[in-house]
Design a protein around this motif. Structure first.
Motif, PDB file in Angstrom:
ATOM      1  N   THR A 123       0.841  -1.191   0.000  1.00 58.37           N
ATOM      2  CA  THR A 123       0.000   0.000   0.000  1.00 58.37           C
ATOM      3  C   THR A 123       0.882   1.249   0.000  1.00 58.37           C
ATOM      4  O   THR A 123       2.082   1.192   0.304  1.00 58.37           O
ATOM      5  CB  THR A 123      -0.907   0.033   1.234  1.00 58.37           C
ATOM      6  N   ALA A 124       0.265   2.394  -0.311  1.00 53.59           N
ATOM      7  CA  ALA A 124       1.011   3.649  -0.261  1.00 53.59           C
ATOM      8  C   ALA A 124       1.558   3.890   1.144  1.00 53.59           C
ATOM      9  O   ALA A 124       2.686   4.365   1.310  1.00 53.59           O
ATOM     10  CB  ALA A 124       0.115   4.804  -0.698  1.00 53.59           C
ATOM     11  N   SER A 125       0.773   3.552   2.165  1.00 52.37           N
ATOM     12  CA  SER A 125       1.242   3.750   3.543  1.00 52.37           C
ATOM     13  C   SER A 125       2.428   2.845   3.868  1.00 52.37           C
ATOM     14  O   SER A 125       3.366   3.257   4.563  1.00 52.37           O
ATOM     15  CB  SER A 125       0.102   3.487   4.522  1.00 52.37           C
ATOM     16  N   GLU A 126       2.425   1.619   3.363  1.00 52.14           N
ATOM     17  CA  GLU A 126       3.555   0.708   3.598  1.00 52.14           C
ATOM     18  C   GLU A 126       4.811   1.190   2.882  1.00 52.14           C
ATOM     19  O   GLU A 126       5.930   1.006   3.388  1.00 52.14           O
ATOM     20  CB  GLU A 126       3.174  -0.701   3.161  1.00 52.14           C
ATOM     21  N   ILE A 127       4.642   1.804   1.727  1.00 53.78           N
ATOM     22  CA  ILE A 127       5.794   2.389   1.032  1.00 53.78           C
ATOM     23  C   ILE A 127       6.328   3.584   1.826  1.00 53.78           C
ATOM     24  O   ILE A 127       7.532   3.715   2.073  1.00 53.78           O
ATOM     25  CB  ILE A 127       5.409   2.804  -0.390  1.00 53.78           C
ATOM     26  N   LEU A 128       5.421   4.458   2.245  1.00 54.47           N
ATOM     27  CA  LEU A 128       5.840   5.636   3.004  1.00 54.47           C
ATOM     28  C   LEU A 128       6.477   5.261   4.335  1.00 54.47           C
ATOM     29  O   LEU A 128       7.425   5.918   4.789  1.00 54.47           O
ATOM     30  CB  LEU A 128       4.642   6.553   3.243  1.00 54.47           C
ATOM     31  N   ASP A 129       5.992   4.196   4.964  1.00 51.65           N
ATOM     32  CA  ASP A 129       6.552   3.812   6.256  1.00 51.65           C
ATOM     33  C   ASP A 129       7.998   3.345   6.147  1.00 51.65           C
ATOM     34  O   ASP A 129       8.756   3.439   7.124  1.00 51.65           O
ATOM     35  CB  ASP A 129       5.678   2.745   6.925  1.00 51.65           C
ATOM     36  N   GLN A 130       8.405   2.859   4.990  1.00 48.31           N
ATOM     37  CA  GLN A 130       9.826   2.565   4.782  1.00 48.31           C
ATOM     38  C   GLN A 130      10.641   3.845   4.889  1.00 48.31           C
ATOM     39  O   GLN A 130      11.680   3.901   5.564  1.00 48.31           O
ATOM     40  CB  GLN A 130      10.043   1.920   3.415  1.00 48.31           C
TER      41      GLN A 130
END
Length: 335
Positions: A123-130
């Motif tokens: 998800t976009a949030s999982e990408i951003l959390d990296q």
């Protein structure tokens, strides 16, 4: 943080919508806990802490190489593994290598990620959390979608993440999306999304060899992919970076350099980035420095701009093509 869950929770609690922006500003500045978000009421912080995890990802292991490169193995809430890398350079650059998928479904023969079991799109949030994980320690300056997965197969999430990266400190012009040549994604990216950069993993100067190395070439052959890249260049007016992995005795001969040069027209639309091969389980050897220099010279003699990528993080399997979500990682390589 799951931003969709955050928005829903804020609404359910009857809080004004601007609370979501407040939370995001704290995250983008490197906040690691709800307690740090002091312009939110204490009762709200406690309620959000109970309902919304600060990150969608759990850290499983990490490693740091002697050159300062840091790799982190994450796991999603549903147990999917992924890796991200922070590359530190002496000139002050801090470049993130982000994953867009857990694993990769495209099975390029030289890439360790393709040997993993494919999980799913992130998800976009999982990408951003990296990115936010590394932001808590220092401010990144660049980002490349060259980690696990084919970004253009998950373009909605990748573009949504790209829209927020400037808040973390990464300008659009310092963000690059790498693709193996996923044609629908290149065509769409030419017309929508922020003004990021495009990198094409080519690795061969003809269809026969590229199909051996990269099965995706059977679906989207070189001519079609380069036509799409030219269209991207006409719309965006930004060079396409052509990534070319140097494999001894496979794609590094002088005549193959000439073949590659003939493909890349107009010259101003392309820049070739020659990549020294990083060891994996695949049956390849890296080209010698002499062969790489000769290949580069042949390109430049024909007015094709070419550079050689600086290898980072090889000793901790953090370099190009080495990400495989293996455990355990060493806490620190080289002390």
């Amino acid at each position: 943080m799951d931003l969709t869950l955050l928005e829903r929770t804020i609404e359910e609690l009857g809080e004004p919508a601007y609370r979501v922006r407040q939370v995001w500003r704290w995250l983008a500045r490197g906040a690691a806990s709800w307690e740090e978000m002091t312009d939110l009421p204490l009762a709200l912080r406690r309620e959000l802490a109970a309902r919304v995890p600060i990150s969608t990802l759990a850290v499983v292991a990490s490693a740091r190489a002697r050159d300062g490169t840091e790799k982190v193995l994450f796991r999603t809430a549903d147990g999917k593994p992924l890796e991200a890398v922070l590359m530190r350079y002496r000139d002050g650059r801090r470049s993130l290598c982000l994953s867009s998928q857990s694993g990769c479904p495209l099975t390029c023969t030289f890439c360790q990620t393709g040997r993993m079991r494919f999980g799913r799109n992130l998800t976009a949030s999982e990408i951003l959390d990296q990115a936010l994980h590394f932001r808590r320690d220092e401010r990144p300056t660049h980002a490349v979608f060259m980690g696990m997965g084919e970004p253009l197969m998950n373009l909605d999430a990748v573009l949504a993440a790209c829209e927020r990266l400037p808040d973390i400190g990464i300008a659009h012009r310092r963000t690059a999306i790498s693709t193996v040549g996923w044609l629908p994604g290149i065509e769409r990216l030419a017309r929508e999304g922020p003004p990021v950069r495009l990198a094409l993993s080519l690795h061969a100067p003809n269809d026969a060899l590229r199909s051996e190395l990269m099965p995706i070439n059977e679906r989207y052959p070189i001519a079609a992919v380069l036509d799409a890249c030219r269209e991207w260049w006409r719309h965006r007016r930004r060079q396409v970076f052509v990534e070319y992995l140097m494999l001894a005795g496979v794609n590094d001969r002088y005549e193959q350099a000439l073949e590659l040069a003939a493909l890349l027209r107009p010259r101003e639309a392309f820049c070739v980035n020659l990549i020294p091969y990083n060891p994996t389980d695949a049956p390849y050897r890296g080209s010698s420095r002499r062969a790489i220099d000769a290949f580069r010279g042949a390109l430049e003699e024909r007015s094709v701009r070419a550079t050689v990528r600086l290898t980072r993080g090889r000793e901790i399997a953090a370099a190009c093509g080495q990400l495989a979500a293996r455990q355990p990682l060493a806490a620190v390589a080289g002390g």
